[in-house]
Design an enzyme around this catalytic site. Structure first.
Site, PDB file in Angstrom:
ATOM      1  N   HIS A 129       0.865  -1.186   0.000  1.00 27.81           N
ATOM      2  CA  HIS A 129       0.000   0.000   0.000  1.00 27.81           C
ATOM      3  C   HIS A 129       0.898   1.232   0.000  1.00 27.81           C
ATOM      4  CE1 HIS A 129      -2.772   2.957   1.861  1.00 27.81           C
ATOM      5  NE2 HIS A 129      -3.775   2.139   1.579  1.00 27.81           N
ATOM      6  N   ASP A 206       3.191  -4.392   8.021  1.00 29.19           N
ATOM      7  CA  ASP A 206       1.980  -3.597   7.862  1.00 29.19           C
ATOM      8  C   ASP A 206       0.811  -4.552   8.105  1.00 29.19           C
ATOM      9  OD1 ASP A 206      -0.306  -2.399   6.957  1.00 29.19           O
ATOM     10  OD2 ASP A 206       0.585  -1.583   5.123  1.00 29.19           O
ATOM     11  N   GLN A 209      -4.363  -5.033   7.011  1.00 33.89           N
ATOM     12  CA  GLN A 209      -5.340  -6.011   6.503  1.00 33.89           C
ATOM     13  C   GLN A 209      -5.157  -7.378   7.142  1.00 33.89           C
ATOM     14  OE1 GLN A 209      -7.789  -5.084   4.659  1.00 33.89           O
ATOM     15  NE2 GLN A 209      -7.079  -3.125   3.836  1.00 33.89           N
ATOM     16  N   LYS A 232     -10.396  -0.570  10.670  1.00 32.68           N
ATOM     17  CA  LYS A 232     -10.592  -1.760   9.832  1.00 32.68           C
ATOM     18  C   LYS A 232     -10.927  -2.983  10.674  1.00 32.68           C
ATOM     19  CE  LYS A 232      -7.269  -0.156   6.365  1.00 32.68           C
ATOM     20  NZ  LYS A 232      -8.049   0.327   5.235  1.00 32.68           N
ATOM     21  N   CYS A 373      -4.819   2.501  -3.544  1.00 36.08           N
ATOM     22  CA  CYS A 373      -3.535   2.962  -2.957  1.00 36.08           C
ATOM     23  C   CYS A 373      -2.428   1.941  -3.174  1.00 36.08           C
ATOM     24  CB  CYS A 373      -3.665   3.282  -1.476  1.00 36.08           C
ATOM     25  SG  CYS A 373      -4.871   4.546  -1.126  1.00 36.08           S
TER      26      CYS A 373
HETATM   27  C1  LIG Z   1      -2.343  -2.711   3.635  1.00 33.23           C
HETATM   28  C2  LIG Z   1      -2.672  -1.328   4.105  1.00 33.23           C
HETATM   29  N1  LIG Z   1      -1.721  -0.575   4.654  1.00 33.23           N
HETATM   30  C3  LIG Z   1      -1.961   0.663   5.111  1.00 33.23           C
HETATM   31  C4  LIG Z   1      -3.206   1.223   5.022  1.00 33.23           C
HETATM   32  C5  LIG Z   1      -3.430   2.616   5.531  1.00 33.23           C
HETATM   33  O1  LIG Z   1      -4.290   2.589   6.625  1.00 33.23           O
HETATM   34  P1  LIG Z   1      -4.842   3.976   7.240  1.00 33.23           P
HETATM   35  O2  LIG Z   1      -5.450   4.731   6.094  1.00 33.23           O
HETATM   36  O3  LIG Z   1      -5.847   3.525   8.242  1.00 33.23           O
HETATM   37  O4  LIG Z   1      -3.675   4.681   7.842  1.00 33.23           O
HETATM   38  C6  LIG Z   1      -4.236   0.486   4.429  1.00 33.23           C
HETATM   39  C7  LIG Z   1      -5.579   1.090   4.259  1.00 33.23           C
HETATM   40  O5  LIG Z   1      -6.316   0.771   3.371  1.00 33.23           O
HETATM   41  C8  LIG Z   1      -3.968  -0.816   3.969  1.00 33.23           C
HETATM   42  O6  LIG Z   1      -4.918  -1.552   3.403  1.00 33.23           O
END
Ligand SMILES: Cc1ncc(COP(=O)(O)O)c(C=O)c1O
Length: 418
Positions: A129, A206, A209, A232, A373
């Site tokens: 992401h 990270d 998910q 999430k 993203c």
């Molecule tokens: C794999 C992953 N990393 C990071 C993020 C970023 O999360 P946040 O927008 O809650 O900071 C997301 C959000 O969709 C994500 O799916």
């Protein structure tokens, strides 16, 4: 990973989520399949937030009055719940942040700026992401370090054969997602951590998910950092978590300066506070964190093993339904390698994913379309966008069928227009 659990009583669980019972238009019930973007909240979380504002709210770590004591207790209680949920050793290893993005930026700015220099290497993957790409690219710009990327295979899994070549004696940090937010692929993070540690690198996961959908135990994994978001996993937006191994967090200089993060300030300078406050400058996300504590209670009561199993069933059915829809191609591997995320395109390029999302919305079906993203991963497959259906345990097999029917109707609309 998961043991066999008793089937969940979905109707009872769904009754906890007020938003799910609505009709988005007259006679059109909501089918919410955009859980990878954000999940919905049960009344237990909504009540925890409302109750705090109604009864207990004050700022934390400051005042000595009764409400402040209650708020402190609730806020630190939430930290303890999160600690236990993810198997961290001490509550000082749990830093409340604004979300995954803020947590990763904290590591890049604090650990990264203090540790990396010209010629050092940061290893990422092609499936990250943007939140796990851009902060490291910025760090490389600031420090003269180099970013390298572990490629993905044609079925959108990590190419671990390339790991030995890409992990060098200059690799200082490996940052990898537990689960792809585009394909739902579950990465073999245990193996990556082991091999990265053998090469002397620190590993950030990270978990945005992963943590909401799979049991997570940071001690068993041996990861150095883990970032995830409350919104999430049934919690409020505006709160996330950075887990860090205590020894590393101790060595990290504070990234943001301000109130709460200091022990003493003079006109000449300051001494930082102990963990976790050192990395929580300013008023923290008090009530969102308390709501996250309630979300953790809820997830524990459902059971992460049962959640993973349930999502597996929904994903298998979604694959069957989409594979039987003319002209649809699913990005990524078969369900046994994935959580509940299914991204797809119509192979002819029409309808465009944005049109698909709009047309299925007429049937009440909420999915997302775009690059999610993750532009580099889409570029790897020659795509600029996909449509994405993403499930949580409260979704039903009937909803998966409705997605199929809505897609079929979409395809028919397209055929008529030709
Ligand atoms: C794999 C992953 N990393 C990071 C993020 C970023 O999360 P946040 O927008 O809650 O900071 C997301 C959000 O969709 C994500 O799916």
């Amino acid at each position: 990973m998961s043991t066999v659990s008793a089937p969940l009583d979905i109707e009872t669980l769904r009754a906890d989520f007020p938003i799910l019972g609505q009709e988005v238009r007259d006679g059109v019930p909501l089918v919410y399949l955009d859980n990878a973007a954000t999940s919905q909240r049960p009344r237990q979380v909504i009540d925890a937030v409302a109750d705090c504002y109604r009864r207990d709210y004050a700022n934390v770590h400051r005042s000595l009055h009764t409400l402040a004591e209650r708020s402190d207790e609730l806020f630190e209680g939430a930290r303890e719940k999160v600690r236990a949920f993810m198997g961290a050793e001490t509550p000082e290893e749990i830093i409340f942040t604004g979300g995954t993005t803020a947590a990763i930026n904290t590591v890049a700015r604090s650990f990264g700026d203090a540790t990396l220099g010209p010629g050092d290497e940061i290893l990422l993957t092609e499936m990250e992401h943007h939140s796990n790409l851009v902060p490291w690219q910025q760090l490389a710009e600031r420090t003269g370090a180099t970013v390298r990327y572990l490629p993905v295979t044609d079925d959108a899994r990590l190419d671990l054969d390339a790991l030995d070549r890409l992990l060098t004696e200059r690799t200082r940090l490996v940052a990898v997602t537990v689960v792809s937010n585009v394909t739902g692929v579950i990465n073999p993070v245990e193996e990556i951590i082991r091999r990265a540690h053998d090469a002397g690198a620190v590993v950030l996961l990270d978990g945005a998910q992963g943590v909401p959908h799979l049991p997570t135990d940071v001690a068993a994994l041996g990861c150095d950092f883990l970032a995830f978001s409350g919104h999430k996993m049934l919690g409020p937006s505006g709160v996330g978590v950075l887990y860090g191994r205590r020894e590393l967090l101790e060595r990290m200089p504070p990234f943001l300066g301000g109130g709460s993060m200091i022990r003493r300030v003079t006109l000449e300078g300051f001494r930082p506070a102990d963990l976790p406050q050192k990395l929580e400058a300013g008023t923290p996300p008090i009530v969102p964190a308390i709501g996250l504590g309630a979300a953790v209670d809820y997830l524990n009561s459902v059971g992460l093993d049962a959640i993973a199993e349930r999502e597996g069933r929904l994903t298998r059915r979604a694959h069957e339904v989409l594979e039987s829809t003319d002209g649809v191609r699913i990005l990524g591997p078969s369900p046994e390698h994935k959580t509940g995320i299914v991204s797809f395109v119509f192979t002819s390029g029409r309808p465009h994913p944005h049109d698909v999302a709009q047309l299925v919305d007429r049937h009440g079906v909420a999915i997302r379309a775009g690059h999610h993203c993750a532009m580099p991963l889409h570029a790897r497959f020659g795509l600029s966008a996909t449509a994405r259906a993403s499930f949580y345990f409260y979704n039903t097999l009937e909803e998966v069928e409705k997605l199929g029917e809505a897609l079929e109707a979409t395809r028919r609309v397209l055929t008529r227009r030709k």
